[in-house]
Scaffold this active site. Sequence first.
Site: not given
Length: 404
Positions: A116, A176, A234, A236, A248, A252, A364, A367
């Site tokens: 980042d 991101d 993939g 999450t 979000r 992005w 955040s 779940s």
Amino acid sequence: MNSTQNKKWISIEDLDNYKEAAVPEIRTAMETAVDQVVRNLPEFTDRFPGPNSFDNFYRPGDNVEWTTGFWTGEIWLAYENARTEEEKEALRKAGEIQVDSFMKRIVDRIDVDHHDMGFLYSLSCVAAYKLTGMEKAKEAALLAADNLVSRFQPKGEFLQAWGEMGAPDNYRFIIDCLLNLPLLYWAYEETGVDKYRDIAEKHIHTALANVIREDDSTWHTFFMNPETGEPDHGATCQGYRDGSAWARGQAWGVYGTAVGYRYTKREEYIGYFKRVTTYFLKHLPEDLCPFWDLEFGDGDEQPRDSSSAVIAACGMLEMSKYMEKADSEYYTSVALKLLKQMIDKYSVKDPKKSNGLLLMGTYSKKSPYNTCTEAGVDECVIWGDYFYMEALYRVLDPEWKSYW
């Protein structure tokens, strides 16, 4: 809305019924935001707001985590929009003090073992260098670009997001990172060193080839095979579930494809932009503020994420500069409609109620199907505040020289 049926999401055609934010109200909103930033300087010059507020108030802390650059970015946006020389000078001094902190952070390697660097250094040090010519800011940003380059994985050609380099459980990139790449393009423009541009272009090619699903939703994270470099799967981290579209993350994708086109001029990126943006717009609730995951819509008891709306608005305003007239006007209009809702219904207008700028963000949300730690649900989030200001400024000054 002219339909009496209950809708989980609006349709694209429904957007025609919404009003655009007008320049005078955008100017007023920017003045309110600048006043709030100036008001916060005593508490947040030597220290930084955290990623999210608590009961809508940010608390001061150290220059750690991936989000502190957004606050410094707000300071520089306020500097560009200051109404008096005294105000402008106070903002400049605060921004330069924060540049010192970012230099110390990269030299001492304080919480920088991740990708980042763009979020941290484009909005703090690149912005400072572009606006004031501060050499220390340029030096710090180049060190950050070198740190980002060190995350490059030749097998798979991507920048590893997190964790020990090469570790099989972290051999992945995340959507991101598309907003971290401008730091590398800037470093190439400043130095002429090809590696910065080449690594940025390899990463964005890998990312866009894998992160967009067939239905035009996006993966949050994508794993590559550490032995072969081939795409693996993939998943999450912050979305509701692996197969859903984290709001979000989709935003992005909207902004990331726009800045990708800006730097590469690859025509297929316009197509990618239209795909991910259309999916985003098809999953908006009636007031145009996305739920935290686009799986949810009106009638679901779930929190919103206002930051997603303003990130997407910035992406639409960016890409509109490079499109044919009809497309440019369409995406500009949609961005103004999102901004109208954010200004009217989600922006902070009373500093007694919050020291942030944009309410009802979600950092955040835990779940049963994701791996994240819950934080900042229905709060101000610092990137939401920054992108809100950026979107306002993009309308007020279409020739604005981006920090990205």
